[in-house]
Design a protein around this motif. Sequence first.
Motif, PDB file in Angstrom:
ATOM      1  N   VAL A  67     -39.246   2.355   7.556  1.00 31.10           N
ATOM      2  CA  VAL A  67     -37.787   2.283   7.652  1.00 31.10           C
ATOM      3  C   VAL A  67     -37.227   1.436   6.507  1.00 31.10           C
ATOM      4  N   TYR A  68     -37.852   0.297   6.247  1.00 35.10           N
ATOM      5  CA  TYR A  68     -37.415  -0.617   5.186  1.00 35.10           C
ATOM      6  C   TYR A  68     -37.339   0.119   3.845  1.00 35.10           C
ATOM      7  N   THR A  69     -38.393   0.854   3.537  1.00 31.99           N
ATOM      8  CA  THR A  69     -38.478   1.539   2.244  1.00 31.99           C
ATOM      9  C   THR A  69     -37.386   2.585   2.081  1.00 31.99           C
ATOM     10  N   THR A  70     -37.182   3.427   3.089  1.00 28.85           N
ATOM     11  CA  THR A  70     -36.153   4.465   2.948  1.00 28.85           C
ATOM     12  C   THR A  70     -34.749   3.872   2.959  1.00 28.85           C
ATOM     13  N   LEU A  71     -34.549   2.797   3.707  1.00 28.83           N
ATOM     14  CA  LEU A  71     -33.243   2.138   3.661  1.00 28.83           C
ATOM     15  C   LEU A  71     -32.990   1.597   2.257  1.00 28.83           C
ATOM     16  N   GLN A  72     -33.969   0.891   1.718  1.00 26.08           N
ATOM     17  CA  GLN A  72     -33.826   0.248   0.413  1.00 26.08           C
ATOM     18  C   GLN A  72     -33.673   1.251  -0.719  1.00 26.08           C
ATOM     19  N   GLN A  73     -34.430   2.338  -0.683  1.00 18.27           N
ATOM     20  CA  GLN A  73     -34.457   3.261  -1.819  1.00 18.27           C
ATOM     21  C   GLN A  73     -33.437   4.391  -1.710  1.00 18.27           C
ATOM     22  N   THR A  74     -33.050   4.769  -0.501  1.00 23.42           N
ATOM     23  CA  THR A  74     -32.209   5.953  -0.348  1.00 23.42           C
ATOM     24  C   THR A  74     -30.883   5.667   0.341  1.00 23.42           C
ATOM     25  N   HIS A  75     -30.951   5.259   1.596  1.00 22.44           N
ATOM     26  CA  HIS A  75     -29.754   5.211   2.432  1.00 22.44           C
ATOM     27  C   HIS A  75     -28.756   4.132   2.027  1.00 22.44           C
ATOM     28  N   LEU A  76     -29.222   2.912   1.829  1.00 28.12           N
ATOM     29  CA  LEU A  76     -28.293   1.830   1.484  1.00 28.12           C
ATOM     30  C   LEU A  76     -27.658   2.027   0.105  1.00 28.12           C
ATOM     31  N   PRO A  77     -28.404   2.450  -0.926  1.00 26.69           N
ATOM     32  CA  PRO A  77     -27.739   2.721  -2.210  1.00 26.69           C
ATOM     33  C   PRO A  77     -26.686   3.829  -2.105  1.00 26.69           C
ATOM     34  N   LYS A  78     -26.973   4.869  -1.320  1.00 25.34           N
ATOM     35  CA  LYS A  78     -26.003   5.956  -1.151  1.00 25.34           C
ATOM     36  C   LYS A  78     -24.752   5.449  -0.443  1.00 25.34           C
ATOM     37  N   MET A  79     -24.923   4.634   0.571  1.00 25.93           N
ATOM     38  CA  MET A  79     -23.786   4.095   1.317  1.00 25.93           C
ATOM     39  C   MET A  79     -23.015   3.092   0.459  1.00 25.93           C
ATOM     40  N   ASP A  80     -23.726   2.335  -0.371  1.00 29.04           N
ATOM     41  CA  ASP A  80     -23.082   1.388  -1.282  1.00 29.04           C
ATOM     42  C   ASP A  80     -22.250   2.131  -2.320  1.00 29.04           C
ATOM     43  N   ALA A  81     -22.784   3.219  -2.860  1.00 28.33           N
ATOM     44  CA  ALA A  81     -22.064   3.998  -3.875  1.00 28.33           C
ATOM     45  C   ALA A  81     -20.760   4.578  -3.311  1.00 28.33           C
ATOM     46  N   ALA A  82     -20.763   4.897  -2.025  1.00 27.76           N
ATOM     47  CA  ALA A  82     -19.554   5.424  -1.389  1.00 27.76           C
ATOM     48  C   ALA A  82     -18.608   4.311  -0.935  1.00 27.76           C
ATOM     49  N   ILE A  84     -19.128   2.289   1.508  1.00 31.77           N
ATOM     50  CA  ILE A  84     -19.202   2.160   2.966  1.00 31.77           C
ATOM     51  C   ILE A  84     -19.751   0.799   3.360  1.00 31.77           C
ATOM     52  N   LEU A  85     -20.578   0.243   2.486  1.00 35.89           N
ATOM     53  CA  LEU A  85     -21.100  -1.100   2.674  1.00 35.89           C
ATOM     54  C   LEU A  85     -21.423  -1.645   1.298  1.00 35.89           C
ATOM     55  N   GLN A  86     -21.749  -2.914   1.241  1.00 35.78           N
ATOM     56  CA  GLN A  86     -22.187  -3.532  -0.007  1.00 35.78           C
ATOM     57  C   GLN A  86     -23.657  -3.865   0.158  1.00 35.78           C
ATOM     58  N   PHE A  87     -24.456  -3.384  -0.764  1.00 36.79           N
ATOM     59  CA  PHE A  87     -25.894  -3.624  -0.715  1.00 36.79           C
ATOM     60  C   PHE A  87     -26.330  -4.330  -1.983  1.00 36.79           C
ATOM     61  N   ASP A  88     -26.768  -5.559  -1.838  1.00 37.81           N
ATOM     62  CA  ASP A  88     -27.326  -6.319  -2.953  1.00 37.81           C
ATOM     63  C   ASP A  88     -28.837  -6.137  -2.887  1.00 37.81           C
ATOM     64  N   SER A  89     -29.346  -5.218  -3.695  1.00 38.93           N
ATOM     65  CA  SER A  89     -30.770  -4.891  -3.622  1.00 38.93           C
ATOM     66  C   SER A  89     -31.653  -6.054  -4.069  1.00 38.93           C
ATOM     67  N   ASP A  90     -31.169  -6.882  -4.979  1.00 40.29           N
ATOM     68  CA  ASP A  90     -31.964  -8.032  -5.434  1.00 40.29           C
ATOM     69  C   ASP A  90     -32.122  -9.060  -4.321  1.00 40.29           C
ATOM     70  N   ALA A  91     -31.047  -9.343  -3.604  1.00 36.96           N
ATOM     71  CA  ALA A  91     -31.097 -10.340  -2.524  1.00 36.96           C
ATOM     72  C   ALA A  91     -31.523  -9.718  -1.193  1.00 36.96           C
ATOM     73  N   GLY A  92     -31.445  -8.375  -1.092  1.00 31.92           N
ATOM     74  CA  GLY A  92     -31.794  -7.707   0.158  1.00 31.92           C
ATOM     75  C   GLY A  92     -30.781  -7.979   1.257  1.00 31.92           C
ATOM     76  N   VAL A  93     -29.491  -8.024   0.863  1.00 34.10           N
ATOM     77  CA  VAL A  93     -28.426  -8.351   1.814  1.00 34.10           C
ATOM     78  C   VAL A  93     -27.436  -7.189   1.879  1.00 34.10           C
ATOM     79  N   ILE A  94     -27.041  -6.876   3.097  1.00 35.56           N
ATOM     80  CA  ILE A  94     -26.074  -5.812   3.343  1.00 35.56           C
ATOM     81  C   ILE A  94     -24.840  -6.431   3.966  1.00 35.56           C
ATOM     82  N   GLU A  95     -23.663  -6.065   3.427  1.00 32.56           N
ATOM     83  CA  GLU A  95     -22.405  -6.555   3.980  1.00 32.56           C
ATOM     84  C   GLU A  95     -21.503  -5.382   4.313  1.00 32.56           C
ATOM     85  N   PRO A  96     -20.822  -5.453   5.444  1.00 34.66           N
ATOM     86  CA  PRO A  96     -19.850  -4.396   5.769  1.00 34.66           C
ATOM     87  C   PRO A  96     -18.630  -4.497   4.870  1.00 34.66           C
TER      88      PRO A  96
END
Length: 189
Positions: A67-82, A84-96
Motif C-alpha cells: 500500500v505504501y509503495t502505490t500510494l507514494q508512487q502513484t496515488h498521492l502524486p496524482k491527487m497532489d497534481a490535481a 486534491i491534497l498536498q503531498f511532500d514526497s521528501d518528508a512523506g507528509v500529506i496535507e488536506p
Amino acid sequence: MSQQSPQNPLSKGEVFEVLRNQRRRYVLQYLKQDSRPVELGDLAQQVAAWEYETVPEKVTPEQRKRVYTTLQQTHLPKMDAAGILQFDSDAGVIEPTDRTSDLNIYLEIVPGSEFAWRELYLSLGAIGCALVAALWLDIYPLTLLSELTWAGLISVTITGTAIAHIYYERNMRLGHGEQPPELRYGRSD
C-alpha cells in the motif's frame, strides 16, 4: 507540491478519476477523519487495514509496504497534481486542501451502506405472494376486503416504492443539480 486555487473547481472527469479507485477513496476518508497533516506510514497502515479488513496493528509488513509503495508512487502524486491534497514526497507528509473537503461531499453522497432496494422489492414480492396465498385459502380477516381491493393495495404499494426509488436514485447521482461548466463560468466554447 501543487495546489490549485479554489476558484477552479474540479471537473466531473477529475472527480470520477479520483473516486474510481478504492485506495484513493480510502485516502480521502482518512483525511476526512483527521484534517491535520499525516505521515505516509500512518496513512499506509490504516489504508492497508481497511483493504485487508483488519485492525492496523494486525497489518503485515508486506501488506503495508504494498500500500505504501502505490500510494507514494502513484496515488498521492496524482491527487497532489490535481490539488486534491498536498503531498511532500521528501518528508512523506500529506496535507488536506480545500479540494479535499470538496470531494468529501461525494463520499457522503455515494455511501458504502446504500439503502438495500433489492431486499425491499424481494420483501414486497414475498408479502404479495403470501397475501395471494392467504386470499386463495380464504384466511380471515384478510377476507374482509375484496380480492380486487387487495390487488389494488399491492399495486399501489409497489408503484409507490418504485417512484420513491427513482426519486432517491436521481438525487444520489454525482453532479446532480450541477450547472454545466459553460454556464458556471459564462463560457460558450
